[in-house]
Design a protein around this motif. Sequence first.
Motif, PDB file in Angstrom:
ATOM      1  N   CYS A 166       0.844  -1.189   0.000  1.00 46.83           N
ATOM      2  CA  CYS A 166       0.000   0.000   0.000  1.00 46.83           C
ATOM      3  C   CYS A 166       0.877   1.236   0.000  1.00 46.83           C
ATOM      4  N   ILE A 167       0.514   2.177  -0.879  1.00 45.95           N
ATOM      5  CA  ILE A 167       1.252   3.437  -0.929  1.00 45.95           C
ATOM      6  C   ILE A 167       0.365   4.516  -0.336  1.00 45.95           C
ATOM      7  N   PRO A 221       6.473  -2.901   7.326  1.00 45.42           N
ATOM      8  CA  PRO A 221       5.187  -3.504   7.658  1.00 45.42           C
ATOM      9  C   PRO A 221       4.269  -2.445   8.270  1.00 45.42           C
ATOM     10  N   PRO A 222       2.955  -2.581   8.101  1.00 44.42           N
ATOM     11  CA  PRO A 222       2.036  -1.579   8.637  1.00 44.42           C
ATOM     12  C   PRO A 222       2.225  -1.364  10.137  1.00 44.42           C
ATOM     13  N   SER A 223       2.566  -2.430  10.844  1.00 42.01           N
ATOM     14  CA  SER A 223       2.739  -2.290  12.282  1.00 42.01           C
ATOM     15  C   SER A 223       3.846  -1.293  12.613  1.00 42.01           C
ATOM     16  N   GLU A 224       4.826  -1.170  11.706  1.00 48.45           N
ATOM     17  CA  GLU A 224       5.894  -0.208  11.970  1.00 48.45           C
ATOM     18  C   GLU A 224       5.560   1.171  11.419  1.00 48.45           C
ATOM     19  N   VAL A 225       5.218   1.212  10.105  1.00 49.85           N
ATOM     20  CA  VAL A 225       5.029   2.520   9.469  1.00 49.85           C
ATOM     21  C   VAL A 225       3.817   3.244  10.041  1.00 49.85           C
ATOM     22  N   LEU A 226       2.739   2.496  10.274  1.00 47.46           N
ATOM     23  CA  LEU A 226       1.511   3.153  10.719  1.00 47.46           C
ATOM     24  C   LEU A 226       1.445   3.314  12.241  1.00 47.46           C
ATOM     25  N   GLU A 227       1.999   2.325  12.969  1.00 50.45           N
ATOM     26  CA  GLU A 227       1.885   2.372  14.430  1.00 50.45           C
ATOM     27  C   GLU A 227       3.061   3.113  15.066  1.00 50.45           C
ATOM     28  N   ASN A 228       4.238   2.933  14.443  1.00 50.31           N
ATOM     29  CA  ASN A 228       5.423   3.455  15.096  1.00 50.31           C
ATOM     30  C   ASN A 228       6.364   4.099  14.087  1.00 50.31           C
ATOM     31  N   ALA A 251      -0.822  11.904  11.743  1.00 49.91           N
ATOM     32  CA  ALA A 251      -1.563  12.673  12.746  1.00 49.91           C
ATOM     33  C   ALA A 251      -2.740  13.394  12.098  1.00 49.91           C
ATOM     34  N   LYS A 252      -2.556  13.786  10.840  1.00 49.91           N
ATOM     35  CA  LYS A 252      -3.630  14.505  10.146  1.00 49.91           C
ATOM     36  C   LYS A 252      -4.745  13.585   9.682  1.00 49.91           C
ATOM     37  N   VAL A 253      -4.389  12.383   9.218  1.00 52.05           N
ATOM     38  CA  VAL A 253      -5.416  11.542   8.597  1.00 52.05           C
ATOM     39  C   VAL A 253      -6.056  10.557   9.570  1.00 52.05           C
ATOM     40  N   LEU A 254      -5.411  10.271  10.677  1.00 51.90           N
ATOM     41  CA  LEU A 254      -5.983   9.243  11.559  1.00 51.90           C
ATOM     42  C   LEU A 254      -6.962   9.833  12.571  1.00 51.90           C
ATOM     43  N   VAL A 259      -1.434  -0.840  -4.112  1.00 51.52           N
ATOM     44  CA  VAL A 259      -2.657  -0.076  -3.876  1.00 51.52           C
ATOM     45  C   VAL A 259      -2.302   1.311  -3.351  1.00 51.52           C
ATOM     46  N   VAL A 260      -2.673   2.323  -4.122  1.00 52.40           N
ATOM     47  CA  VAL A 260      -2.565   3.686  -3.610  1.00 52.40           C
ATOM     48  C   VAL A 260      -3.857   3.967  -2.868  1.00 52.40           C
ATOM     49  N   THR A 261      -3.778   4.312  -1.617  1.00 53.21           N
ATOM     50  CA  THR A 261      -5.016   4.452  -0.840  1.00 53.21           C
ATOM     51  C   THR A 261      -4.924   5.522   0.235  1.00 53.21           C
ATOM     52  N   HIS A 262      -6.092   6.006   0.605  1.00 54.67           N
ATOM     53  CA  HIS A 262      -6.198   6.915   1.743  1.00 54.67           C
ATOM     54  C   HIS A 262      -6.848   6.215   2.926  1.00 54.67           C
ATOM     55  N   GLU A 263      -7.185   4.938   2.741  1.00 52.89           N
ATOM     56  CA  GLU A 263      -7.868   4.194   3.793  1.00 52.89           C
ATOM     57  C   GLU A 263      -6.828   3.547   4.703  1.00 52.89           C
ATOM     58  N   MET A 264      -6.488   4.220   5.789  1.00 54.46           N
ATOM     59  CA  MET A 264      -5.408   3.724   6.650  1.00 54.46           C
ATOM     60  C   MET A 264      -5.775   2.402   7.325  1.00 54.46           C
ATOM     61  N   GLY A 265      -7.044   2.296   7.731  1.00 56.01           N
ATOM     62  CA  GLY A 265      -7.484   1.060   8.382  1.00 56.01           C
ATOM     63  C   GLY A 265      -7.342  -0.120   7.441  1.00 56.01           C
ATOM     64  N   PHE A 266      -7.703   0.109   6.201  1.00 57.39           N
ATOM     65  CA  PHE A 266      -7.618  -0.917   5.172  1.00 57.39           C
ATOM     66  C   PHE A 266      -6.158  -1.306   4.933  1.00 57.39           C
ATOM     67  N   ALA A 267      -5.299  -0.284   4.828  1.00 56.33           N
ATOM     68  CA  ALA A 267      -3.877  -0.544   4.604  1.00 56.33           C
ATOM     69  C   ALA A 267      -3.314  -1.388   5.748  1.00 56.33           C
ATOM     70  N   ARG A 268      -3.694  -1.036   6.958  1.00 48.73           N
ATOM     71  CA  ARG A 268      -3.187  -1.763   8.117  1.00 48.73           C
ATOM     72  C   ARG A 268      -3.616  -3.227   8.050  1.00 48.73           C
ATOM     73  N   GLU A 269      -4.847  -3.423   7.560  1.00 50.87           N
ATOM     74  CA  GLU A 269      -5.410  -4.775   7.570  1.00 50.87           C
ATOM     75  C   GLU A 269      -4.813  -5.674   6.482  1.00 50.87           C
ATOM     76  N   ILE A 270      -4.675  -5.153   5.254  1.00 53.57           N
ATOM     77  CA  ILE A 270      -4.295  -6.057   4.169  1.00 53.57           C
ATOM     78  C   ILE A 270      -2.837  -5.925   3.727  1.00 53.57           C
ATOM     79  N   ALA A 271      -2.194  -4.802   4.004  1.00 55.11           N
ATOM     80  CA  ALA A 271      -0.867  -4.593   3.422  1.00 55.11           C
ATOM     81  C   ALA A 271       0.176  -5.480   4.092  1.00 55.11           C
TER      82      ALA A 271
END
Lengths: 254, 302
Positions: free
Chosen positions: A35-36, A233-240, A251-254, A205-217
């Motif tokens: 996911c991008i 991995p999403p656990s690193e890029v999105l969580e930490n 911070a802006k999109v979540l 997948v280029v997406t703005h759906e962060m929840g989706f990215a976390r789930e499938i990427a």
Amino acid sequence: MSNPMVKIESLVKNFGVHTVLNGINLEVAPGEVLCIIGPSGSGKSTLLRCINHLETISAGRVFVDGELMGYRQRGEALHELKPHDAARQRREIGMVFQKFNLFPHLSVLENVVEAPIGVLRVPRATAIAEAKAFIARVGLADKIDAYPAQLSGGQQQRVAIARGLAMKPKLMLFDEPTSALDPELVGEVLEVIKVLAHDGMTMVVVTHEMGFAREIADRVVFMDDGQIIEAGPPSEVLENPQQARTREFLAKVL
Amino acid sequence: MSQTSNHQSVTPPRGAPAGDFPLIRAKKLIHPWRITSAVIVILLTTLFVLDAAGRPAYDWPSVGVYLFDRRVLEAAVNTLQLTIFSMAIAIVLGLILAVTRLSPNPVLKGIAWVYIWVFRGTPVYVQLVFWGLLAVIYKDISIGIPFTQPWFTFETKLAVSVFILAIIGLALNEAAYMAEIVRAGLLSVDRGQEEAAKALGMSWGRTTWRIVLPQAMRVIIPPTGNEVISMLKTTSLVTAVPYSFDLYARTHDIAAETFNPIPLLVVASIWYLAFTTVLMIGQHFLEKRFSRGSHVSGSAHV
């Protein structure tokens, strides 16, 4: 590790004096879901369009399944591919657009069989049978004779996915597939993409759906200003996230 | 419309008796100026018709005689043939020109541009005179490889009739206009369509033929109908070739014998108007056919 499905080396894309992509290096493994994410104007969509050579690139190399996209290398020199050969490369890569781009004058079934019959020369009866299976797979078996204008946005996008799948691509590209949809229709499209991910389709997948990215990427790439800022991995890029810009964006999109 | 509003709590639930909410039966707004102007128009028209019916110069009995005169009927068929043949050629040629003008090939692009430049840039009357003089300019036409013995040669005057020259003249001129109409249609189709087709690996030719052109038809057909009607009337210029068996020239010739031009002008006008009416009806059905998929019909979002 097997050969990468997509390999991008030092990719630069200029629009006039504008540098939209500035030295992208990226690999996508077979079966991987990448996911991008990133702010608008960061070059996400352009990167996607460079992968199937819808955009010509200014510098660097793009390989899909080991094949150089858009050019033939002879020694040091690059030669442009004939349109026929470029088309042959593209038909192995499915693409789903933000605005669906279904053919409005063709029914759902006709949309899906058009390229298999016209490009792959699949016999008509076979193509129709396969198309019906793909349409059923995106949950629209009862809509095969409808025209795009008679469908909701979510249904149209699912048809667009079926149309891409009907070419039996080895790679699927999704360019913000849910951005043009009403909020209540986003889920049905993401559900279809999720099933594809579980079936092992290689996807970018280029997406703005962060929840989706976390789930499938398997991996998330954060882009800003034509560069990859952070990938993992999403656990690193999105969580930490490690980079300040990533943190700022999230911070802006979540 | 109680079934569409069942999510709103302020309206009654589905199936509630309509009697609870009296339907609006408002008095229709009266448009006094519409009524006045209609009366005036009807009055003036009646006056004109009554006057025309009694006016000897129109010579209505002669109109009745010549309307179905064998020569006039033949001329009407000739005019129709000129229109249909030249328009058919013009549409095909215009399509080719438009597609080549938008093709990625610079040579084809250039040829199309020059063609349109020349044929749109000179009057059709002048072009028709030129075609009429073809046999004078090119006495013989030879087919073969240049600078070698031709395979065969024929005399232009014998090989090409004035009827054919008239069709060629009208068609080649019209093709330039048709090319612009088709081009506008092709350009009206959303870029995303071409892109989607490209992403599916479709060739440029197939994309144009199967995806872009059918969608362009919606934009192409109305002005094309206009061109057909315009062509029907432009055929009256073929006297320039000179071809003299079309509706206008024929009625003109008859009038020259009878020294009574007005009833024959009326006869020609009636035939032109009749053909135009038929063409307009045909255009209506064509437009309906090619708007397929552009309207939401029946139940949309299920």
